[in-house]
Design an enzyme around this catalytic site. Structure first.
Site, PDB file in Angstrom:
ATOM      1  N   GLY A 132      46.510  31.146  37.139  1.00  0.00           N
ATOM      2  CA  GLY A 132      47.963  31.182  37.246  1.00  0.00           C
ATOM      3  C   GLY A 132      48.436  30.026  38.108  1.00  0.00           C
ATOM      4  O   GLY A 132      49.022  29.050  37.637  1.00  0.00           O
TER       5      GLY A 132
ATOM      6  N   CYS B 124      68.024  38.304  58.363  1.00  0.00           N
ATOM      7  CA  CYS B 124      67.997  38.926  59.692  1.00  0.00           C
ATOM      8  C   CYS B 124      66.615  39.487  60.014  1.00  0.00           C
ATOM      9  O   CYS B 124      66.431  40.706  60.080  1.00  0.00           O
ATOM     10  CB  CYS B 124      69.039  40.018  59.761  1.00  0.00           C
ATOM     11  SG  CYS B 124      70.658  39.389  59.369  1.00  0.00           S
TER      12      CYS B 124
HETATM   13  N1  LLP Z   1      43.612  37.343  37.026  1.00  0.00           N
HETATM   14  C1  LLP Z   1      43.740  38.423  37.820  1.00  0.00           C
HETATM   15  C2  LLP Z   1      43.130  39.687  37.425  1.00  0.00           C
HETATM   16  C3  LLP Z   1      44.461  38.316  39.032  1.00  0.00           C
HETATM   17  O1  LLP Z   1      44.567  39.366  39.826  1.00  0.00           O
HETATM   18  C4  LLP Z   1      45.050  37.067  39.401  1.00  0.00           C
HETATM   19  C5  LLP Z   1      45.819  36.932  40.635  1.00  0.00           C
HETATM   20  C6  LLP Z   1      44.907  35.986  38.504  1.00  0.00           C
HETATM   21  C7  LLP Z   1      44.166  36.153  37.336  1.00  0.00           C
HETATM   22  C8  LLP Z   1      45.510  34.648  38.789  1.00  0.00           C
HETATM   23  O2  LLP Z   1      45.028  34.113  39.980  1.00  0.00           O
HETATM   24  P1  LLP Z   1      45.376  32.573  40.347  1.00  0.00           P
HETATM   25  O3  LLP Z   1      44.721  31.695  39.323  1.00  0.00           O
HETATM   26  O4  LLP Z   1      46.835  32.432  40.331  1.00  0.00           O
HETATM   27  O5  LLP Z   1      44.807  32.391  41.712  1.00  0.00           O
HETATM   28  N2  LLP Z   1      50.567  36.242  45.740  1.00  0.00           N
HETATM   29  C9  LLP Z   1      49.387  35.506  46.146  1.00  0.00           C
HETATM   30  C10 LLP Z   1      48.371  35.399  45.048  1.00  0.00           C
HETATM   31  C11 LLP Z   1      47.933  36.737  44.503  1.00  0.00           C
HETATM   32  C12 LLP Z   1      47.033  36.610  43.305  1.00  0.00           C
HETATM   33  C13 LLP Z   1      46.850  37.906  42.614  1.00  0.00           C
HETATM   34  N3  LLP Z   1      46.004  37.876  41.462  1.00  0.00           N
HETATM   35  C14 LLP Z   1      49.840  34.126  46.654  1.00  0.00           C
HETATM   36  O6  LLP Z   1      51.042  33.915  46.821  1.00  0.00           O
HETATM   37  O7  LLP Z   1      49.006  33.279  46.951  1.00  0.00           O
END
Ligand code: LLP
Length: 420
Positions: A276, A342
């Site tokens: 992602g 706030c």
């Molecule tokens: N697949 C699964 C099953 C996942 O849980 C996630 C992300 C992805 C793919 C994609 O991961 P990426 O390639 O984006 O690292 N909110 C956090 C990140 C949480 C990721 C959750 N799962 C942040 O702001 O860094």
């Protein structure tokens, strides 16, 4: 491709000055470079050329229609984790065979929706979910293609502890020690067809050892389950590719590609990946205007029109986001860059060195395209901001700024009271 460059002393996104976007769309606004998204997609696609593969963009990182359009046109598929994400993916035109459905706590309604949509695979995370899915599929007269999300229990280095998901004892996935038994159950159940093993060991992983060890475990288990009768067609290596937020290096895609393609080739199956952040983080920035400067004791504050409601990552994860003045002035200051909310935890950066900035100036908060807008909220009754896509010398608002009406749209001024 560099999406954000300084030309004639002012920051541009591709060929569009950010100041024009601020004038036309207002601030705060998320601004994305279509060219950077496409470029990153092509680079990852090329790195996986050693095996038949499909990239399923993890829509949770940024589910904006504008972003989805760019990725779909580039040939990308999607990975969704809720009924809402499934709906958004379908609305954006992804075909059922281009959608993976995952998530640790799918509801019955969501499972039914995924079955009805006939998605490519539902990645199952527990025995109870597998049994429920088989029962629902039976009721709906379907046979569902499933993957098992296995927790390979590998050591994950350098991920924030909120983002590590593949170590022993985490809530995600089926513990590796139970995966064979649950795989055999999947083979035995009548309305599911076990076709894949899946893992996602964490996000922002900057060592590839977890991919090497994790996929090796999935390969071994796939061979066992294949001998037991499973028609294994895919290996899903998850997401997690890291993105530099500061001075770190970009990940070596060739090394990553070699690891995951080798695993898929060992089984002779199609490789699936679910990144992602990798596609969208560096493609986007949060454009905010400085409202005030303020001195409080020894501290300097730069108070902006965006804060934790627009970009939660700094206050939630202590995440670093580079901040650049759109048209820097001479001088220097060290300040906390904060929002109007706030809460003392409402900040974009602490003790940050900046050029001289004055009220009215524009700041760009970089690498904000992933987990930015999607994690935003209306706290303090702040309408969600606009999202803008830039493509070459053109730009468009792809998500309108919310209005005050949007803040009250779902409230019932005259509720229908019911008796107990
Ligand atoms: N697949 C699964 C099953 C996942 O849980 C996630 C992300 C992805 C793919 C994609 O991961 P990426 O390639 O984006 O690292 N909110 C956090 C990140 C949480 C990721 C959750 N799962 C942040 O702001 O860094």
């Amino acid at each position: 491709m560099r999406g954000f460059t300084v030309r004639d002393g002012t920051l541009h996104c591709e060929d569009v000055p950010l100041a024009s976007i601020a004038r036309g769309a207002g601030t705060p606004a998320y601004v994305y470079s279509a060219g950077v998204i496409r470029d990153r997609f092509r680079r990852l696609d090329a790195a996986l050329a050693g095996a038949p593969h499909r990239i399923h963009y993890s829509l949770k990182a940024n589910g904006s229609r504008g972003v989805l359009e760019v990725l779909r046109a580039a040939g990308c598929a999607v990975d969704v984790v809720s009924g809402g994400e499934l709906f958004k993916a379908q609305r954006a035109g992804f075909a059922p065979g281009e959608i993976l459905f995952g998530g640790v706590g799918k509801t019955e309604r969501e499972l039914r929706e995924a079955i009805a949509a006939d998605v490519k695979l539902i990645n199952v995370e527990s025995e109870a979910e597998l049994r429920l899915l088989s029962r629902l599929a039976d009721e709906m007269g379907a046979v569902v293609n499933v993957g098992l999300r296995v927790n390979p229990e590998v050591d994950v280095k350098n991920a924030h502890h909120y983002m590590a998901t593949g170590e022993k004892g985490h809530k995600f996935g089926i513990p590796i020690g139970e995966a064979e038994a649950i795989g055999r159950l999947a083979i035995a159940l009548p309305n599911v067809s076990l076709q894949a093993l899946d893992m996602h060991v964490g996000s922002q992983l900057d060592s590839f050892d977890a991919y090497r060890e994790g996929t090796a475990r999935l390969v071994d288990l796939s061979l066992v389950l294949r001998r037991a009768g499973a028609d294994i067609r895919y290996l899903d290596a998850g997401g997690g590719l890291p993105v530099p937020y500061g001075s770190e290096e970009e990940p070596d895609l060739a090394v990553y590609g070699a690891i995951v393609t080798a695993a898929a080739n060992a089984l002779g199956v199609e490789l699936l990946v679910e990144p992602g952040r990798f596609f969208v983080a560096a493609s986007g920035l949060l454009l905010t205007r400085v409202l005030y400067r303020k001195q409080s004791g020894a501290k300097s504050y730069v108070i902006c029109d965006a804060g934790m409601t627009e970009l939660l990552r700094p206050s939630h994860y202590d995440a670093f986001h580079r901040i650049e003045a759109v048209a820097p002035r001479p001088g220097k200051l060290t300040a906390d860059v904060v929002g109007p909310v706030c809460e003392s935890g409402d900040f974009l950066a602490l003790d940050r060195e900046l050029p001289g900035v004055e009220s009215g100036d524009l700041l760009a908060v970089h690498t904000a395209g992933a987990y930015g807008y999607v994690m935003s909220s209306q706290y303090n009754a702040r309408p969600r901001v606009a999202e803008v896509m830039v493509d070459g010398a053109r730009w468009a608002v792809v998500t309108a700024r919310e209005t005050y009406e949007d803040l009250v749209r779902n409230e019932s001024p005259t509720p229908q009271w019911r008796d107990a």
